[in-house]
Write a protein that holds these residues in place. Sequence first.
Motif, PDB file in Angstrom:
ATOM      1  N   MET A   1      15.029 -15.027  -2.958  1.00 17.99           N
ATOM      2  CA  MET A   1      14.867 -13.569  -3.100  1.00 17.99           C
ATOM      3  C   MET A   1      13.465 -13.273  -3.646  1.00 17.99           C
ATOM      4  O   MET A   1      13.063 -13.817  -4.649  1.00 17.99           O
ATOM      5  N   ALA A   2      12.716 -12.434  -2.958  1.00 19.30           N
ATOM      6  CA  ALA A   2      11.349 -12.120  -3.363  1.00 19.30           C
ATOM      7  C   ALA A   2      11.361 -11.374  -4.669  1.00 19.30           C
ATOM      8  O   ALA A   2      12.239 -10.553  -4.923  1.00 19.30           O
ATOM      9  N   GLU A   3      10.355 -11.648  -5.511  1.00 17.07           N
ATOM     10  CA  GLU A   3      10.390 -10.954  -6.790  1.00 17.07           C
ATOM     11  C   GLU A   3       9.635  -9.632  -6.755  1.00 17.07           C
ATOM     12  O   GLU A   3       9.685  -8.863  -7.696  1.00 17.07           O
ATOM     13  N   LEU A   4       8.928  -9.378  -5.638  1.00 12.82           N
ATOM     14  CA  LEU A   4       8.168  -8.133  -5.580  1.00 12.82           C
ATOM     15  C   LEU A   4       8.444  -7.416  -4.262  1.00 12.82           C
ATOM     16  O   LEU A   4       8.260  -7.975  -3.194  1.00 12.82           O
ATOM     17  N   LYS A   5       8.908  -6.147  -4.377  1.00 12.02           N
ATOM     18  CA  LYS A   5       9.201  -5.362  -3.178  1.00 12.02           C
ATOM     19  C   LYS A   5       8.498  -4.025  -3.289  1.00 12.02           C
ATOM     20  O   LYS A   5       8.538  -3.382  -4.340  1.00 12.02           O
ATOM     21  N   LEU A   6       7.901  -3.589  -2.181  1.00 13.27           N
ATOM     22  CA  LEU A   6       7.257  -2.283  -2.162  1.00 13.27           C
ATOM     23  C   LEU A   6       7.974  -1.390  -1.167  1.00 13.27           C
ATOM     24  O   LEU A   6       8.045  -1.706   0.030  1.00 13.27           O
ATOM     25  N   PHE A   7       8.476  -0.263  -1.648  1.00  8.27           N
ATOM     26  CA  PHE A   7       9.056   0.745  -0.783  1.00  8.27           C
ATOM     27  C   PHE A   7       7.931   1.720  -0.426  1.00  8.27           C
ATOM     28  O   PHE A   7       7.269   2.269  -1.310  1.00  8.27           O
ATOM     29  N   ARG A   8       7.736   1.907   0.881  1.00  3.64           N
ATOM     30  CA  ARG A   8       6.640   2.774   1.312  1.00  3.64           C
ATOM     31  C   ARG A   8       7.021   3.425   2.636  1.00  3.64           C
ATOM     32  O   ARG A   8       8.066   3.137   3.217  1.00  3.64           O
ATOM     33  N   THR A   9       6.152   4.345   3.108  1.00  2.00           N
ATOM     34  CA  THR A   9       6.253   4.821   4.485  1.00  2.00           C
ATOM     35  C   THR A   9       4.991   4.358   5.207  1.00  2.00           C
ATOM     36  O   THR A   9       4.037   3.913   4.569  1.00  2.00           O
ATOM     37  N   TRP A  10       4.963   4.490   6.516  1.00  2.00           N
ATOM     38  CA  TRP A  10       3.814   3.996   7.282  1.00  2.00           C
ATOM     39  C   TRP A  10       2.552   4.780   6.956  1.00  2.00           C
ATOM     40  O   TRP A  10       1.438   4.267   7.060  1.00  2.00           O
TER      41      TRP A  10
ATOM     42  N   LEU B   1      -0.271   3.551  -0.056  1.00  2.00           N
ATOM     43  CA  LEU B   1      -1.420   2.746   0.379  1.00  2.00           C
ATOM     44  C   LEU B   1      -2.211   2.222  -0.815  1.00  2.00           C
ATOM     45  O   LEU B   1      -2.735   1.113  -0.807  1.00  2.00           O
ATOM     46  N   ARG B   2      -2.279   3.021  -1.883  1.00  2.00           N
ATOM     47  CA  ARG B   2      -2.976   2.578  -3.094  1.00  2.00           C
ATOM     48  C   ARG B   2      -2.356   1.286  -3.621  1.00  2.00           C
ATOM     49  O   ARG B   2      -3.057   0.378  -4.066  1.00  2.00           O
ATOM     50  N   VAL B   3      -1.037   1.241  -3.579  1.00  2.00           N
ATOM     51  CA  VAL B   3      -0.336   0.065  -4.104  1.00  2.00           C
ATOM     52  C   VAL B   3      -0.563  -1.129  -3.168  1.00  2.00           C
ATOM     53  O   VAL B   3      -0.793  -2.247  -3.619  1.00  2.00           O
TER      54      VAL B   3
ATOM     55  N   LYS C   1      -5.584  -8.184  -5.117  1.00  2.00           N
ATOM     56  CA  LYS C   1      -5.289  -9.219  -6.117  1.00  2.00           C
ATOM     57  C   LYS C   1      -4.626 -10.439  -5.497  1.00  2.00           C
ATOM     58  O   LYS C   1      -4.304 -11.406  -6.198  1.00  2.00           O
ATOM     59  N   GLY C   2      -4.408 -10.389  -4.176  1.00  2.00           N
ATOM     60  CA  GLY C   2      -3.816 -11.537  -3.500  1.00  2.00           C
ATOM     61  C   GLY C   2      -2.379 -11.796  -3.901  1.00  2.00           C
ATOM     62  O   GLY C   2      -1.929 -12.945  -3.973  1.00  2.00           O
ATOM     63  N   ILE C   3      -1.618 -10.742  -4.148  1.00  2.00           N
ATOM     64  CA  ILE C   3      -0.225 -10.881  -4.597  1.00  2.00           C
ATOM     65  C   ILE C   3       0.709 -10.767  -3.400  1.00  2.00           C
ATOM     66  O   ILE C   3       0.571  -9.851  -2.583  1.00  2.00           O
ATOM     67  N   GLN C   4       1.667 -11.675  -3.302  1.00  2.00           N
ATOM     68  CA  GLN C   4       2.655 -11.658  -2.212  1.00  2.00           C
ATOM     69  C   GLN C   4       3.773 -10.674  -2.525  1.00  2.00           C
ATOM     70  O   GLN C   4       4.232 -10.602  -3.668  1.00  2.00           O
ATOM     71  N   TYR C   5       4.221  -9.953  -1.521  1.00  2.00           N
ATOM     72  CA  TYR C   5       5.324  -9.012  -1.740  1.00  2.00           C
ATOM     73  C   TYR C   5       6.011  -8.712  -0.419  1.00  2.00           C
ATOM     74  O   TYR C   5       5.448  -8.937   0.652  1.00  2.00           O
ATOM     75  N   ASP C   6       7.218  -8.194  -0.510  1.00  2.00           N
ATOM     76  CA  ASP C   6       7.958  -7.723   0.666  1.00  2.00           C
ATOM     77  C   ASP C   6       7.792  -6.224   0.782  1.00  2.00           C
ATOM     78  O   ASP C   6       7.716  -5.529  -0.233  1.00  2.00           O
ATOM     79  N   THR C   7       7.779  -5.767   2.031  1.00  2.00           N
ATOM     80  CA  THR C   7       7.637  -4.330   2.273  1.00  2.00           C
ATOM     81  C   THR C   7       8.910  -3.772   2.864  1.00  2.00           C
ATOM     82  O   THR C   7       9.484  -4.368   3.777  1.00  2.00           O
ATOM     83  N   ILE C   8       9.361  -2.645   2.327  1.00  2.00           N
ATOM     84  CA  ILE C   8      10.480  -1.922   2.919  1.00  2.00           C
ATOM     85  C   ILE C   8       9.969  -0.558   3.336  1.00  2.00           C
ATOM     86  O   ILE C   8       9.516   0.230   2.496  1.00  2.00           O
ATOM     87  N   PHE C   9      10.026  -0.293   4.643  1.00  2.00           N
ATOM     88  CA  PHE C   9       9.578   1.010   5.139  1.00  2.00           C
ATOM     89  C   PHE C   9      10.721   2.007   5.060  1.00  2.00           C
ATOM     90  O   PHE C   9      11.823   1.748   5.526  1.00  2.00           O
ATOM     91  N   GLU C  10      10.433   3.141   4.459  1.00  2.00           N
ATOM     92  CA  GLU C  10      11.432   4.193   4.307  1.00  2.00           C
ATOM     93  C   GLU C  10      11.216   5.295   5.341  1.00  2.00           C
ATOM     94  O   GLU C  10      10.077   5.594   5.732  1.00  2.00           O
TER      95      GLU C  10
ATOM     96  N   PRO D   1      -3.370   3.356   8.287  1.00  2.00           N
ATOM     97  CA  PRO D   1      -2.350   3.658   9.291  1.00  2.00           C
ATOM     98  C   PRO D   1      -3.027   3.977  10.626  1.00  2.00           C
ATOM     99  O   PRO D   1      -4.186   4.400  10.641  1.00  2.00           O
ATOM    100  N   PRO D   2      -2.337   3.778  11.743  1.00  2.00           N
ATOM    101  CA  PRO D   2      -2.945   4.046  13.053  1.00  2.00           C
ATOM    102  C   PRO D   2      -3.396   5.498  13.148  1.00  2.00           C
ATOM    103  O   PRO D   2      -2.617   6.425  12.876  1.00  2.00           O
ATOM    104  N   ARG D   3      -4.658   5.701  13.543  1.00  2.00           N
ATOM    105  CA  ARG D   3      -5.224   7.043  13.544  1.00  2.00           C
ATOM    106  C   ARG D   3      -4.496   7.975  14.515  1.00  2.00           C
ATOM    107  O   ARG D   3      -4.270   9.142  14.210  1.00  2.00           O
ATOM    108  N   ASP D   4      -4.124   7.439  15.669  1.00  2.00           N
ATOM    109  CA  ASP D   4      -3.476   8.323  16.651  1.00  2.00           C
ATOM    110  C   ASP D   4      -2.120   8.838  16.115  1.00  2.00           C
ATOM    111  O   ASP D   4      -1.749   9.999  16.333  1.00  2.00           O
ATOM    112  N   LYS D   5      -1.429   7.978  15.397  1.00  2.00           N
ATOM    113  CA  LYS D   5      -0.149   8.412  14.798  1.00  2.00           C
ATOM    114  C   LYS D   5      -0.387   9.461  13.711  1.00  2.00           C
ATOM    115  O   LYS D   5       0.382  10.417  13.558  1.00  2.00           O
ATOM    116  N   LEU D   6      -1.478   9.288  12.960  1.00  2.00           N
ATOM    117  CA  LEU D   6      -1.798  10.262  11.912  1.00  2.00           C
ATOM    118  C   LEU D   6      -2.134  11.616  12.529  1.00  2.00           C
ATOM    119  O   LEU D   6      -1.724  12.664  12.036  1.00  2.00           O
ATOM    120  N   ILE D   7      -2.895  11.580  13.607  1.00  2.00           N
ATOM    121  CA  ILE D   7      -3.262  12.835  14.288  1.00  2.00           C
ATOM    122  C   ILE D   7      -1.988  13.548  14.742  1.00  2.00           C
ATOM    123  O   ILE D   7      -1.829  14.758  14.525  1.00  2.00           O
TER     124      ILE D   7
END
Lengths: 223, 219
Positions: free
Chosen positions: A1-10, A16-18, A25-34, A200-206
Amino acid sequence: MAELKLFRTWSSTFALRVVWALNLKGIQYDTIFEDLSNKSSLLLQYNPIYKKVPVLVHNGKPLVESLLILEYIDETWKQTPLLPEDPSERATARFWAKFGDDKVLLSVWNVFIKQGKDKEEAIVTAQENLGFVERQLTGKKFFNGETIGFVDLAFGWLANLPSVWEEICGVTLIDHEKFPMLSEWIQNFAGAPIIKESWPPRDKLITKYQALHEVYTSKEAPK
Amino acid sequence: MAYEVVLVDTWVSMFGMRVRIALAEKGIKYEYKEEDLCNKSKLLLKINPIYKKIPVLIHNGKPVCESLIIVQYIDEVWNDRSPLMPSDPYPRACARFWADFVDKRVYDVAKKVWTTKGEEQEAAKKEFIETLQILERQLGDHPYFGGERFGFVDLSLITFYSWFYAYETFGNFSIEAECPKIIAWAKRCLQKDSVANTLPDQKKVYEYVVQMRKRFGVE
């Protein structure tokens, strides 16, 4: 089980700051997209007060509010420090990050969504705020000096979103003549290693902001 | 005698009070400059050109603005005594979160309680009470938000206590009836000299608010 998880959106500029901080800092983590229109029960459990992203979960303990998460990351993983050591410089960095979130972001957003006279007033306010920010770069490549730091990450959205919003609403806020140092910082920051890989992909942002622009401008009668 | 620490502030500001409590906790001598917010001094405009607000701490000639940033600065510089923040990163993050929550959620809605009427005021009262109740749940059975010791979160909230009588009078409600634990916590904090000697009398604050309401035309 990963000790670091980031909940984010695309697209979340705050999440993005996180991402940047962890990657710098070269820290490994899992990403959960909400999907914020259908928030997961985990997100609501970890952030019951604000129900927002980002949330960083470290060894099961949640951290929320992006700038606070950045401070936690900096205190927990000491490599590639984001905040200066000197208390006066730290206070200054915290001040500018807070000014960015409390005033600059809203004022630039208002230029994007307002119309007519409101838009003109929004432009004046935004450029006044950007002027304060510009002067912070005097003699420096980044807000942090020679390397990217806390304030750079806090203002990271400036290196991406205004150009997206400009393309949609036709107003150029940050031009080279008015804001030469900020314009150069945008180039340096947006193209920096680690940073440039995570936009994030620019076309999606537009597409996303075009839709939002229509919602806001259809609510307001032109003046 | 030139003081190396100067605080530019106004007596009634709950934000300025936070800094005064922090300075008292650390036993720091400083020069206090009272600011008239209706007639801001050149000094204030010079040391806080962005917001033009108090409090501003000037230490060795350098200004520090924004009350919670000032308090953290004080804690980091005078780190040899009376710590205000926890020492471990996770409790520190939690302390920052709750102090930030107080900033985001208490001030604006509390201001609406004394500056509005009718439905808008009722909505503000409801939100104010709900916010205090969230804080009550966070306090739990601990004597302080900091656990066994008065700390950063306690400091960020206790200063609003000096305004409670004004909120209650103009909002026509009892905070103690709705949030008894908060009142009990506040009275506990007031047993500390740094808090008791800093918070102005609630009736004095009330008189100030009466004047402000006249100025804002709220009657």
